[in-house]
Design a protein around this motif. Structure first.
Motif, PDB file in Angstrom:
ATOM      1  N   GLY A 269       2.794  31.114  -7.267  1.00 14.82           N
ATOM      2  CA  GLY A 269       3.383  29.924  -6.667  1.00 14.82           C
ATOM      3  C   GLY A 269       3.323  29.876  -5.151  1.00 14.82           C
ATOM      4  N   THR A 270       2.696  30.845  -4.518  1.00 13.65           N
ATOM      5  CA  THR A 270       2.582  30.892  -3.057  1.00 13.65           C
ATOM      6  C   THR A 270       1.187  30.423  -2.644  1.00 13.65           C
ATOM      7  N   ASN A 271       1.110  29.574  -1.632  1.00 13.76           N
ATOM      8  CA  ASN A 271      -0.188  29.139  -1.101  1.00 13.76           C
ATOM      9  C   ASN A 271      -0.783  30.227  -0.216  1.00 13.76           C
ATOM     10  N   TYR A 272      -2.075  30.455  -0.387  1.00 10.89           N
ATOM     11  CA  TYR A 272      -2.819  31.389   0.459  1.00 10.89           C
ATOM     12  C   TYR A 272      -4.014  30.652   1.048  1.00 10.89           C
ATOM     13  N   TYR A 273      -4.327  30.967   2.298  1.00  9.94           N
ATOM     14  CA  TYR A 273      -5.403  30.297   3.024  1.00  9.94           C
ATOM     15  C   TYR A 273      -6.463  31.329   3.398  1.00  9.94           C
ATOM     16  N   TYR A 274      -7.729  30.925   3.269  1.00 12.19           N
ATOM     17  CA  TYR A 274      -8.840  31.851   3.480  1.00 12.19           C
ATOM     18  C   TYR A 274      -9.895  31.238   4.393  1.00 12.19           C
ATOM     19  N   LYS A 275     -10.546  32.124   5.151  1.00  8.20           N
ATOM     20  CA  LYS A 275     -11.749  31.752   5.885  1.00  8.20           C
ATOM     21  C   LYS A 275     -12.672  32.955   5.876  1.00  8.20           C
ATOM     22  N   ILE A 276     -13.961  32.695   5.957  1.00  9.51           N
ATOM     23  CA  ILE A 276     -14.974  33.741   5.817  1.00  9.51           C
ATOM     24  C   ILE A 276     -15.970  33.619   6.961  1.00  9.51           C
ATOM     25  N   ARG A 277     -16.472  34.766   7.379  1.00  7.07           N
ATOM     26  CA  ARG A 277     -17.567  34.738   8.347  1.00  7.07           C
ATOM     27  C   ARG A 277     -18.599  35.778   7.958  1.00  7.07           C
ATOM     28  N   ALA A 278     -19.837  35.476   8.274  1.00  3.83           N
ATOM     29  CA  ALA A 278     -20.942  36.388   7.999  1.00  3.83           C
ATOM     30  C   ALA A 278     -21.169  37.275   9.211  1.00  3.83           C
ATOM     31  N   TYR A 279     -21.779  38.415   8.958  1.00  3.06           N
ATOM     32  CA  TYR A 279     -22.182  39.280  10.055  1.00  3.06           C
ATOM     33  C   TYR A 279     -23.544  39.890   9.748  1.00  3.06           C
ATOM     34  N   ARG A 280     -24.190  40.321  10.788  1.00  6.83           N
ATOM     35  CA  ARG A 280     -25.461  41.047  10.666  1.00  6.83           C
ATOM     36  C   ARG A 280     -25.361  42.254  11.586  1.00  6.83           C
TER      37      ARG A 280
ATOM     38  N   GLY B  61     -26.790  48.723  15.115  1.00  4.55           N
ATOM     39  CA  GLY B  61     -25.573  49.412  14.726  1.00  4.55           C
ATOM     40  C   GLY B  61     -24.282  48.662  15.011  1.00  4.55           C
ATOM     41  N   LYS B  62     -24.371  47.452  15.572  1.00  2.97           N
ATOM     42  CA  LYS B  62     -23.176  46.668  15.895  1.00  2.97           C
ATOM     43  C   LYS B  62     -23.185  45.370  15.099  1.00  2.97           C
ATOM     44  N   ARG B  63     -21.998  44.924  14.733  1.00  7.62           N
ATOM     45  CA  ARG B  63     -21.880  43.660  13.991  1.00  7.62           C
ATOM     46  C   ARG B  63     -21.958  42.470  14.948  1.00  7.62           C
ATOM     47  N   VAL B  64     -22.835  41.555  14.593  1.00 10.90           N
ATOM     48  CA  VAL B  64     -22.943  40.282  15.309  1.00 10.90           C
ATOM     49  C   VAL B  64     -22.459  39.223  14.324  1.00 10.90           C
ATOM     50  N   TYR B  65     -21.426  38.433  14.711  1.00  8.24           N
ATOM     51  CA  TYR B  65     -20.748  37.530  13.795  1.00  8.24           C
ATOM     52  C   TYR B  65     -21.202  36.084  13.931  1.00  8.24           C
ATOM     53  N   GLY B  66     -21.205  35.398  12.795  1.00  6.78           N
ATOM     54  CA  GLY B  66     -21.388  33.955  12.781  1.00  6.78           C
ATOM     55  C   GLY B  66     -20.019  33.282  12.915  1.00  6.78           C
ATOM     56  N   SER B  67     -20.013  31.971  12.899  1.00  3.89           N
ATOM     57  CA  SER B  67     -18.754  31.219  12.992  1.00  3.89           C
ATOM     58  C   SER B  67     -17.971  31.328  11.687  1.00  3.89           C
ATOM     59  N   PHE B  68     -16.665  31.096  11.765  1.00  2.00           N
ATOM     60  CA  PHE B  68     -15.834  31.086  10.558  1.00  2.00           C
ATOM     61  C   PHE B  68     -16.121  29.845   9.726  1.00  2.00           C
ATOM     62  N   SER B  69     -15.951  30.002   8.422  1.00  2.00           N
ATOM     63  CA  SER B  69     -16.078  28.871   7.500  1.00  2.00           C
ATOM     64  C   SER B  69     -14.893  27.934   7.682  1.00  2.00           C
ATOM     65  N   SER B  70     -14.943  26.809   7.001  1.00  2.00           N
ATOM     66  CA  SER B  70     -13.766  25.942   6.913  1.00  2.00           C
ATOM     67  C   SER B  70     -12.685  26.712   6.166  1.00  2.00           C
ATOM     68  N   ILE B  71     -11.432  26.362   6.413  1.00  2.00           N
ATOM     69  CA  ILE B  71     -10.306  27.001   5.727  1.00  2.00           C
ATOM     70  C   ILE B  71     -10.152  26.378   4.347  1.00  2.00           C
ATOM     71  N   VAL B  72      -9.996  27.235   3.345  1.00  2.00           N
ATOM     72  CA  VAL B  72      -9.735  26.795   1.976  1.00  2.00           C
ATOM     73  C   VAL B  72      -8.414  27.419   1.538  1.00  2.00           C
ATOM     74  N   SER B  73      -7.779  26.820   0.532  1.00  2.00           N
ATOM     75  CA  SER B  73      -6.505  27.365   0.070  1.00  2.00           C
ATOM     76  C   SER B  73      -6.473  27.454  -1.442  1.00  2.00           C
ATOM     77  N   GLY B  74      -5.589  28.291  -1.932  1.00  3.15           N
ATOM     78  CA  GLY B  74      -5.385  28.444  -3.359  1.00  3.15           C
ATOM     79  C   GLY B  74      -3.976  28.931  -3.623  1.00  3.15           C
TER      80      GLY B  74
END
Length: 128
Positions: A40-51, A55-68
Motif C-alpha cells: 500500500g506504499t507508493n515507491y518512485y523509481y528512476k534509472i540511468r545507464a552507465y558505460r 575503468g570509470k563509470r560514465v553516466y547517461g541522463s536519468f529516465s523519467s520517474i515511474v511509480s508503483g
C-alpha cells in the motif's frame, strides 16, 4: 570498449531523495524486482545507464520517474454454504501477506472486521 550497465534508484516521494537500490552489470538485463516493500506504499523509481571507460563509470541522463504500489492479490476460492435455515458459512483461501479478514453484509447494513488470519466466518463468529 568497456562494460555497460544500469543503476536503479528508489524514493518514497516523487520529488524526494533517491537512493541506489540495485546496480545491474549485465546490459541485457532490462528488469528489476524490488522485494520486501510495504504493501500500500507508493515507491518512485528512476534509472540511468552507465558505460565503463578506462575503468570509470560514465553516466547517461536519468529516465523519467515511474511509480508503483505493492498490493495484495484478490482473495480466491470464496464459497458460501447453507448451515441451516438461518445461517451461511463463508470460507476463503488464506492470502499470503494479509494481516486480517473482513466480512461485510449489505442486507442488514453491518460488517464484521477482524485483525487476524482466520479463513471462515459463521453466524457472527470467526473460526480457524
Amino acid at each position: 570498449m568497456g562494460g555497460m550497465g544500469y543503476e536503479v534508484y528508489r524514493s518514497s516521494s516523487a520529488n524526494g531523495s533517491y537512493k541506489l537500490v540495485q546496480t545491474i552489470t549485465n546490459s541485457s538485463t532490462l528488469s528489476f524486482t524490488n522485494t520486501s516493500l510495504a504493501t500500500g506504499t507508493n515507491y518512485y523509481y528512476k534509472i540511468r545507464a552507465y558505460r565503463l571507460v578506462n575503468g570509470k563509470r560514465v553516466y547517461g541522463s536519468f529516465s523519467s520517474i515511474v511509480s508503483g504500489k505493492p498490493t495484495l492479490a484478490q482473495v480466491t476460492s470464496v464459497k458460501a454454504n447453507s448451515q441451516g435455515y438461518d445461517k451461511i458459512l463463508v470460507k476463503w483461501s488464506k492470502l499470503n501477506g494479509a494481516s486480517g479478514s473482513s466480512v461485510s453484509f449489505n442486507n442488514k447494513e453491518w460488517s464484521l472486521r477482524q485483525s487476524n488470519n482466520d479463513s471462515e466466518w459463521q453466524h457472527g463468529k470467526l473460526y480457524k
